[in-house]
Design a protein around this motif. Sequence first.
Motif, PDB file in Angstrom:
ATOM      1  N   ALA A   9       0.815  -1.293  -0.021  1.00 20.26           N
ATOM      2  CA  ALA A   9       0.036  -0.124  -0.196  1.00 20.26           C
ATOM      3  C   ALA A   9       0.762   1.080  -0.165  1.00 20.26           C
ATOM      4  N   ALA A  10       2.058   1.235   0.566  1.00 20.90           N
ATOM      5  CA  ALA A  10       2.845   2.537   0.801  1.00 20.90           C
ATOM      6  C   ALA A  10       3.608   2.854  -0.670  1.00 20.90           C
ATOM      7  N   ALA A  11       4.127   1.712  -1.132  1.00 17.43           N
ATOM      8  CA  ALA A  11       4.513   1.978  -2.722  1.00 17.43           C
ATOM      9  C   ALA A  11       3.451   2.159  -3.605  1.00 17.43           C
ATOM     10  N   VAL A  12       2.285   1.742  -3.487  1.00 18.85           N
ATOM     11  CA  VAL A  12       1.279   2.265  -4.419  1.00 18.85           C
ATOM     12  C   VAL A  12       0.829   3.704  -4.200  1.00 18.85           C
ATOM     13  N   GLY A  13       0.894   3.822  -2.779  1.00 17.39           N
ATOM     14  CA  GLY A  13       0.369   5.353  -2.330  1.00 17.39           C
ATOM     15  C   GLY A  13       1.500   6.489  -2.919  1.00 17.39           C
ATOM     16  N   GLU A  14       2.785   5.861  -2.940  1.00 18.42           N
ATOM     17  CA  GLU A  14       3.787   6.750  -3.387  1.00 18.42           C
ATOM     18  C   GLU A  14       3.882   7.143  -4.964  1.00 18.42           C
ATOM     19  N   THR A  15       3.283   5.924  -5.553  1.00 18.75           N
ATOM     20  CA  THR A  15       3.245   5.806  -7.106  1.00 18.75           C
ATOM     21  C   THR A  15       2.047   6.972  -7.594  1.00 18.75           C
ATOM     22  N   VAL A  16       1.046   6.663  -6.687  1.00 11.18           N
ATOM     23  CA  VAL A  16      -0.227   7.745  -7.034  1.00 11.18           C
ATOM     24  C   VAL A  16       0.128   9.256  -6.654  1.00 11.18           C
ATOM     25  N   GLU A  17       1.149   9.344  -5.705  1.00 11.34           N
ATOM     26  CA  GLU A  17       1.370  10.740  -5.376  1.00 11.34           C
ATOM     27  C   GLU A  17       2.196  11.342  -6.471  1.00 11.34           C
ATOM     28  N   ARG A  18       3.092  10.369  -7.230  1.00 10.04           N
ATOM     29  CA  ARG A  18       4.007  10.948  -8.416  1.00 10.04           C
ATOM     30  C   ARG A  18       3.037  11.416  -9.646  1.00 10.04           C
ATOM     31  N   ALA A  19       2.039  10.400  -9.620  1.00  8.71           N
ATOM     32  CA  ALA A  19       1.075  10.388 -10.898  1.00  8.71           C
ATOM     33  C   ALA A  19       0.335  12.057 -10.567  1.00  8.71           C
ATOM     34  N   ARG A  20      -0.122  12.137  -9.176  1.00 10.30           N
ATOM     35  CA  ARG A  20      -0.675  13.492  -8.971  1.00 10.30           C
ATOM     36  C   ARG A  20       0.163  14.558  -9.238  1.00 10.30           C
TER      37      ARG A  20
ATOM     38  N   ALA B 161       7.349  13.475 -19.640  1.00 14.47           N
ATOM     39  CA  ALA B 161       6.341  13.232 -18.928  1.00 14.47           C
ATOM     40  C   ALA B 161       6.453  11.676 -18.480  1.00 14.47           C
ATOM     41  N   PRO B 162       7.647  11.579 -17.680  1.00 15.29           N
ATOM     42  CA  PRO B 162       7.587  10.253 -17.629  1.00 15.29           C
ATOM     43  C   PRO B 162       6.548   9.421 -16.481  1.00 15.29           C
ATOM     44  N   ASP B 163       6.066  10.260 -15.654  1.00 14.71           N
ATOM     45  CA  ASP B 163       5.256   9.901 -14.677  1.00 14.71           C
ATOM     46  C   ASP B 163       3.744   9.655 -14.969  1.00 14.71           C
ATOM     47  N   ALA B 164       3.378  10.186 -16.229  1.00 12.72           N
ATOM     48  CA  ALA B 164       2.048  10.333 -16.574  1.00 12.72           C
ATOM     49  C   ALA B 164       1.643   9.009 -16.816  1.00 12.72           C
ATOM     50  N   LEU B 165       2.303   7.831 -16.963  1.00 15.66           N
ATOM     51  CA  LEU B 165       1.995   6.667 -17.160  1.00 15.66           C
ATOM     52  C   LEU B 165       2.996   5.495 -16.260  1.00 15.66           C
ATOM     53  N   GLN B 166       2.466   5.077 -15.220  1.00 15.85           N
ATOM     54  CA  GLN B 166       3.427   4.359 -14.469  1.00 15.85           C
ATOM     55  C   GLN B 166       2.774   2.862 -13.950  1.00 15.85           C
ATOM     56  N   VAL B 167       3.524   1.985 -13.581  1.00 12.39           N
ATOM     57  CA  VAL B 167       2.911   0.803 -13.268  1.00 12.39           C
ATOM     58  C   VAL B 167       3.320   0.356 -11.825  1.00 12.39           C
ATOM     59  N   VAL B 168       2.302  -0.545 -11.371  1.00 11.15           N
ATOM     60  CA  VAL B 168       2.638  -1.063  -9.797  1.00 11.15           C
ATOM     61  C   VAL B 168       2.453  -2.616 -10.207  1.00 11.15           C
ATOM     62  N   THR B 169       3.119  -3.437  -9.699  1.00 12.71           N
ATOM     63  CA  THR B 169       2.896  -5.001 -10.017  1.00 12.71           C
ATOM     64  C   THR B 169       2.363  -5.487  -8.500  1.00 12.71           C
ATOM     65  N   GLY B 170       1.976  -6.660  -8.712  1.00 16.42           N
ATOM     66  CA  GLY B 170       1.471  -7.755  -7.535  1.00 16.42           C
ATOM     67  C   GLY B 170       0.231  -8.375  -7.743  1.00 16.42           C
ATOM     68  N   PHE B 171      -0.367  -8.720  -6.822  1.00 17.42           N
ATOM     69  CA  PHE B 171      -1.737  -9.580  -6.649  1.00 17.42           C
ATOM     70  C   PHE B 171      -2.806  -8.766  -6.374  1.00 17.42           C
ATOM     71  N   GLY B 172      -4.019  -9.257  -6.047  1.00 21.52           N
ATOM     72  CA  GLY B 172      -5.183  -8.444  -5.909  1.00 21.52           C
ATOM     73  C   GLY B 172      -5.095  -7.562  -4.598  1.00 21.52           C
ATOM     74  N   ASP B 173      -4.029  -7.888  -3.688  1.00 19.94           N
ATOM     75  CA  ASP B 173      -3.966  -6.846  -2.719  1.00 19.94           C
ATOM     76  C   ASP B 173      -3.283  -5.811  -3.128  1.00 19.94           C
TER      77      ASP B 173
END
Length: 517
Positions: A46-57, A205-217
């Motif tokens: 969740a922390a990594a996903v949150g930071e990725t979304v922050e960069r996207a924001r 604009a490298p952060d306009a499209l980012q990926v996070v990987t993992g399972f359902g969580d």
Amino acid sequence: MSLAEQLDTVTDEAAGTVDRHATTQTFESTDPATGAVVGVFPVHDAAAVGETVERARTASRAWSDLGYDGRRQRLSAYRGYLARRMHELADLVHRENGKPHADAILEITLAIDHLAWAGAHARRTLGPRKVSAGLLAANHAAYLEYQPLGVIGVIGPWNYPVFTPMGSIAYALAAGNTVVVKPSEFTPAIGAWLAAAWRAAVPDAPDALQVVTGFGDTGAALCRAGVDKVAFTGSAPTGKKVMAACAENLVPVLMELGGKDAMIVDDDADVAAAADAAVWGAMSNAGQTCIGIERVYATSAVYDRFVAEVTAQVRALRPGSDDEATYGPMTMPSQIDVVRRHVSEATAAGARAVTGGTDDDAFPAEGYVRPTVLLDVPDDAAAIREETFGPTLTITEVRDAEEALERTNATSYGLAGAVYTKSKARGLDLARRMRSGMTSVNSVLTFASVPALPFGGVGDSGFGRIHGEDGLKEFTRAKAITRQRVPLPVNLMSFGRPAKAADALARVMGLVHGRHR
Ligand code: NAD
């Protein structure tokens, strides 16, 4: 850069993200044909996903400020990059998803076409325009525009790992949003490749499209990470979980779910063409297609000929992983059990398997399912009611096209379907009355390759639309603005209005609308 180098890069970059978050959990993606490891990827928490979304924001302001022309130019650079590396990406799709190289090329081609359309049509669809202010506000100018939502979370499946997420990504980016994608745990390398390709093609604009990987969580964490909308493509049961997670923060959702699509073959159909299309629609991609044909309803006039054609064509198909194979292995091993259950329950209930069947020959150990055509399947069997998602087809004889339509519509799903008839009027009439988001007449799946047409379902197949103008609007909020051009002597929306103003208004309304009965 070679495929191996690209993969090393995406794996290293993904691992770098893990290190920043002091997370050590990783998972492997494997080639479904050989079991060989394709790549190792981080399980983003969740922390990594949150930071990725922050960069996207953070990136979303600059991306939105680029305007339609600036975004179109960058989307063009991205599609150019994909087009130049088509074979490299197709190799990766073949290795990680299992589909033949040629099918992967087709999938990538469609994705590129959507990128081009979305970039070219965003301004006309979403840009500011004046609309009529109407009688009551005749002294005002009225403006409408569609503004980006901000950050879009895209959660994708494994069956079309390029085309499916791109149906959301292209339209969300063109509309001015930034995007964080969570690819399926079965195809993370393809998702990571697409994001790495974006950074290479659009370095400003490298952060306009980012990926996070993992399972359902990881997907659930994306739903709760402060995104402005989630575009989900996957199964209906997972869709419900995504909606529940999004409901916690009133995050809107787009649901692209499964299907149980049918083909209607009418008395006057070109039977050979219908059989060819049914076999392709049912068996290509090993039947792992949300808009794949799983059921056929053929009228008595054509039934025997249709069954004979399908049987002959299906016998010529050969699953495998080599260049000549018609389709590949099942991407997700557990799906084999679902297909086997549907086939064995149907045959136990009296259905006949004209090809394939339930024996080990139809389900060899290597993860392939041989093409299976079932006749006389009872209406309450899982093979008729549930999504099978394998290279199977049921064929049912019906009195006429009306009965075919009734049985086609007797399902909780409603994604797409097909009609075969030589009559234009009959074809369009049946298509309109089919309870589905999309129908093709005298072909299968064609609507998916027309970028101007919306893509999406009804009922258990979901809601909302990707592709076309509706797909662009899906990733925006409508903004309404009025500007008073001249003040009126009497302002009805003021406590200073004269006492008789309401009576005068009622008289005018009576004159204008009162005569309508
Ligand atoms: P799935 O529902 O198992 O998984 C889809 C995605 O959801 C994966 O990325 C998965 O990791 C993620 N996920 C799982 N649990 C989650 C949770 N609790 N919260 C958030 N995300 C979660 O589907 P699948 O097996 O990958 O794909 C096959 C299904 O997708 C089929 O039903 C098929 O019909 C459907 N599909 C629909 C379309 C369409 O456009 N309508 C297109 C392709 C596939």
